[in-house]
Structures are given as C-alpha cells and as structure tokens.
Motif scaffolding. Structure first.
Motif, PDB file in Angstrom:
ATOM      1  N   THR A   1       0.878  -1.179   0.000  1.00 46.57           N
ATOM      2  CA  THR A   1       0.000   0.000   0.000  1.00 46.57           C
ATOM      3  C   THR A   1       0.918   1.233   0.000  1.00 46.57           C
ATOM      4  OG1 THR A   1      -0.170   0.605   2.350  1.00 46.57           O
ATOM      5  CG2 THR A   1      -1.437  -1.320   1.649  1.00 46.57           C
ATOM      6  N   GLY A  34      -1.303  -8.678  -3.555  1.00 38.87           N
ATOM      7  CA  GLY A  34      -2.085  -7.572  -4.102  1.00 38.87           C
ATOM      8  C   GLY A  34      -1.534  -6.228  -3.668  1.00 38.87           C
ATOM      9  N   TYR A  35      -2.131  -5.188  -4.221  1.00 40.69           N
ATOM     10  CA  TYR A  35      -1.680  -3.832  -3.865  1.00 40.69           C
ATOM     11  C   TYR A  35      -2.848  -2.849  -3.910  1.00 40.69           C
ATOM     12  CZ  TYR A  35      -1.827  -2.809  -8.878  1.00 40.69           C
ATOM     13  OH  TYR A  35      -2.248  -2.639 -10.166  1.00 40.69           O
ATOM     14  N   TYR A  36      -2.626  -1.741  -3.249  1.00 44.10           N
ATOM     15  CA  TYR A  36      -3.596  -0.636  -3.243  1.00 44.10           C
ATOM     16  C   TYR A  36      -2.865   0.628  -3.648  1.00 44.10           C
ATOM     17  CZ  TYR A  36      -6.206  -3.835  -0.238  1.00 44.10           C
ATOM     18  OH  TYR A  36      -6.849  -4.930   0.266  1.00 44.10           O
ATOM     19  N   THR A  37      -3.549   1.452  -4.406  1.00 50.37           N
ATOM     20  CA  THR A  37      -2.968   2.774  -4.695  1.00 50.37           C
ATOM     21  C   THR A  37      -3.662   3.767  -3.762  1.00 50.37           C
ATOM     22  OG1 THR A  37      -4.551   2.988  -6.481  1.00 50.37           O
ATOM     23  CG2 THR A  37      -2.348   2.208  -7.084  1.00 50.37           C
ATOM     24  N   GLN A  66     -10.209  -0.003  -3.188  1.00 52.52           N
ATOM     25  CA  GLN A  66     -10.134  -0.974  -4.279  1.00 52.52           C
ATOM     26  C   GLN A  66      -8.828  -1.779  -4.217  1.00 52.52           C
ATOM     27  OE1 GLN A  66     -12.426  -1.196  -7.378  1.00 52.52           O
ATOM     28  NE2 GLN A  66     -11.288  -3.107  -7.223  1.00 52.52           N
ATOM     29  N   ALA A  67      -8.940  -3.105  -3.976  1.00 54.39           N
ATOM     30  CA  ALA A  67      -7.751  -3.965  -3.975  1.00 54.39           C
ATOM     31  C   ALA A  67      -7.437  -4.394  -5.408  1.00 54.39           C
ATOM     32  CB  ALA A  67      -8.002  -5.196  -3.122  1.00 54.39           C
ATOM     33  N   HIS A  68      -6.154  -4.444  -5.753  1.00 54.54           N
ATOM     34  CA  HIS A  68      -5.733  -4.967  -7.057  1.00 54.54           C
ATOM     35  C   HIS A  68      -4.954  -6.243  -6.809  1.00 54.54           C
ATOM     36  CE1 HIS A  68      -6.789  -1.104  -8.874  1.00 54.54           C
ATOM     37  NE2 HIS A  68      -6.284  -0.566  -7.768  1.00 54.54           N
ATOM     38  N   THR A  69      -5.344  -7.322  -7.513  1.00 54.42           N
ATOM     39  CA  THR A  69      -4.665  -8.598  -7.313  1.00 54.42           C
ATOM     40  C   THR A  69      -3.487  -8.731  -8.269  1.00 54.42           C
ATOM     41  OG1 THR A  69      -6.684  -9.678  -6.541  1.00 54.42           O
ATOM     42  CG2 THR A  69      -4.981 -11.112  -7.441  1.00 54.42           C
ATOM     43  N   ASN A  70      -2.310  -9.069  -7.741  1.00 53.65           N
ATOM     44  CA  ASN A  70      -1.175  -9.441  -8.596  1.00 53.65           C
ATOM     45  C   ASN A  70      -1.283 -10.919  -8.948  1.00 53.65           C
ATOM     46  OD1 ASN A  70       0.156  -6.927  -8.551  1.00 53.65           O
ATOM     47  ND2 ASN A  70       1.089  -7.392  -6.565  1.00 53.65           N
ATOM     48  N   ASN A 107     -14.965 -10.613  -6.657  1.00 53.37           N
ATOM     49  CA  ASN A 107     -15.108 -10.449  -8.115  1.00 53.37           C
ATOM     50  C   ASN A 107     -14.678 -11.690  -8.911  1.00 53.37           C
ATOM     51  OD1 ASN A 107     -12.413 -10.117  -7.548  1.00 53.37           O
ATOM     52  ND2 ASN A 107     -12.251  -8.061  -8.404  1.00 53.37           N
ATOM     53  N   GLN A 151     -18.581  -2.667  -5.601  1.00 55.36           N
ATOM     54  CA  GLN A 151     -18.162  -3.122  -6.936  1.00 55.36           C
ATOM     55  C   GLN A 151     -18.755  -4.498  -7.248  1.00 55.36           C
ATOM     56  OE1 GLN A 151     -15.895  -2.280  -4.562  1.00 55.36           O
ATOM     57  NE2 GLN A 151     -14.748  -0.515  -5.269  1.00 55.36           N
TER      58      GLN A 151
END
Ligand code: AMP
Length: 320
Positions: free
Chosen positions: A17, A84-87, A92-96, A149, A174
C-alpha cells in the motif's frame, strides 16, 4: 461448544500500500473473520494450510481460543498465497497473483461437532467449497456469505446457488454492481434480496454500508478514521464481527442486525490501522466500546417531520 463456524481462506499475503509492504504475512478471509468473531463468541474454523504455515500464526489463533480441529495441514503442500496492492484509492484492492496451492485440492470435511454449530459464516472462497460446507451443516440458525469479483466473473452459476441458500449476503459496492450488471446500488440491493437472502449488506468502505431487507433500507455510516495503512481484511473482519456478535446475542432480528452492522464497522476500523492481523489481534479492553460510542454520538438525525416542513412553498401548479 462453538457458536460460530467459519470457512474460508487461511493465507499468506504479500501486500503493498502507499504506507508500506509485507511479505507472506498472515492473511486470508477465514483468518480475519475468525479472529474478529472470537471477540464475541466461541469460534471453530474449517480450512487448510501447507507445511510452510508459520507456527506463530497457529499460536495467534490458539490464544484467541479458536477451535482448530477443522484446520488441516497438508503434507508437502504450500499455503494459499494472495499478492495484491492498493494505490491512493484504498477502497479498491488490485490482485497481482492468487496461488491456490493447497486449496486447489481441498474438500472441507466438518467434524461431528462442527455440523451442529448454529451460526455459520461462509467467508470468501470458491463457491463450490461454500456449497460443500452448506451440505454438511444441520439446521443452522443463520448462514452469512461473502464472495469476491473472481467468483462473480468465472463461477456465477455456483455462486448464485449459494446465494439462494443463505440468510445474509455481504458484498462490496463493486461486487454488487458486477453481479447485478447495474450501476445503481439501491437497484442492486433490491434485486439481491429477491434471490433468497433475507438481508443483503452492501459495503461502501469509508462511506459506510447499506442494509437491505424486503421491507426497507437502512444506511449505516463508517467509523471516521484518520490513519489507514492497509485495508486488507476489512470486509472479512466486518463480516466475522457481525456474525460473532449475532451469535453472542443469540437472536437475529431487525434491531440486532443493525447493531451487528455497527459493531462490524467499528471492528473493521481497527484492522486497517496496521498490516496483516497485527492490530486486530491487539484490541485492548474498552477500545471497541469507545469506538462504538463515538460512532453512535457522531450520528445525529433530528426529526424532520415535526411540523417545520408543513406548508413549505410547493409549486404544484407552476408552469416552467
Ligand atoms: P478483504 O480485504 O476483506 O476483501 O479480504 C482480503 C483477504 O482475502 C486476503 O487476506 C486474501 O488472502 C483473501 N483472498 C484474496 N483472494 C482470495 C481468493 N480468491 N479466495 C479466498 N481468499 C482470498
């Protein structure tokens, strides 16, 4: 005897994060939810880990009094790993990567005692595994469900089968939009309560939550938090606390549901203050109560239909 049974992922997470990074830290939907629920009631879990799962993590569960008889350790296997990461938008989580590892071959097998547990939380995991657990439980008082999702994208049919069989569905905004293929959340909530669940909770992160039932909607604000380091696990903590608290109250009615959402909100406000379960495992006596009190004091909605709106200058006959 355990009052709450939780199935979900027990994981090692790599998370980044804007406030830092952790590598292979304790995570997973079941971990967050079971620790949160354990503040309110006796909890038992169903899950699987690999041989790489750290003994220290097991000790955390044990110190919370969580029954681990349903946690399998797969010989030679590797623990589920999410990266994962967050901006800046921490909603909103983003999965790597998602490495299922031992979960790829997992078939949950409930112990005899677990089959009779009255409050069940199907935390985020493959919907087929959630269905598998549902087939094994006997006459639960309440079943709550979370998802993500990934399963809406690829396994909507199986997910729908689970949704049809639960009492409470928890989704974030979402996920609600994605499942219903609609933008408006009120429309989404109304549609979801027609599928089977008596109650649908749509979580809106820092903007609170909407609770839908057939006879109406309740809006509940989030706890106002200034410092947030890592939102991972907020949804699981919210749901685990909600189910654990309902188990503690023993009765599921409209008033208790609203109280449980508020308690879930306050518990989730702790977990995001640190990475992994670090803060969640260290809630001090009185801290939860103080936050619940602050949330209650913060919300003031005076009566607006006390006569001060009578005879307002309506323009019923105006032509524009
Ligand atoms: P939350 O932030 O509450 O939505 O949940 C975060 C947790 O979900 C992380 O600790 C992950 O290990 C876990 N997770 C992420 N992806 C999956 C997945 N596909 N199945 C099960 N758990 C997952």
């Amino acid at each position: 005897m355990s009052q709450a049974l939780i199935v979900g992922s027990v994981a090692l997470d790599t998370v980044e994060t804007p406030h830092g990074k952790v590598d292979a830290a304790l995570g997973g939907s079941c971990s967050y939810a079971s620790v949160a629920a354990s503040y309110f009631t006796d909890v038992s879990i169903v899950g699987v880990v690999g041989e790489d799962f750290p003994p220290e993590a097991i000790r955390h569960f044990q110190r919370r009094g969580i029954d681990l008889s349903g946690l399998e350790t797969k010989r030679g296997g590797k623990t589920f790993h999410w990266s994962g990461y967050y901006t800046r938008d921490m909603n909103q989580a983003h999965t790597n990567t998602t490495e299922l590892n031992v979960f790829a071959e997992f078939h949950p097998k409930l112990t005899e005692a677990q089959r009779n547990v009255p409050f069940i939380f199907l935390a985020n995991i493959h919907p087929e595994l959630q269905l598998d657990v549902l087939k094994q439980v006997r006459n639960p008082k309440l079943v709550a469900l979370d998802t993500m999702n990934l399963w809406i994208d690829g396994h909507k049919q199986a997910l729908t089968k689970v949704i049809e069989r639960v009492d409470i569905l928890l989704v974030n905004e979402q996920e609600a939009r994605q499942y219903c293929e609609k933008v408006n959340l009120i429309e989404c909530g109304k549609e979801l309560v027609t599928l089977g669940p008596k109650t649908v909770v749509i979580k809106k992160g820092e903007h609170g939550a909407l609770l839908f039932q057939k006879n109406g909607i309740v809006y509940l604000p989030a706890y106002p938090l200034e410092k947030l380091k890592d939102p991972t696990g907020a949804g699981d903590t919210f749901a685990g606390a909600m189910v654990g608290y309902l188990a503690r109250l023993g009765e599921v009615n409209d008033e208790n549901l609203v109280r449980a959402v508020n308690v879930g909100t306050c518990m989730a406000s702790f977990v995001v203050e640190e990475f992994s379960l670090n803060r969640l495992l260290r809630i001090q006596p009185g801290e939860l109560r103080a936050r619940c009190q602050k949330l209650q004091d913060m919300v003031r909605l005076p009566s607006l239909v006390d006569g001060t709106l009578d005879d307002v200058k309506l323009v019923a006959e105006a032509t524009v």
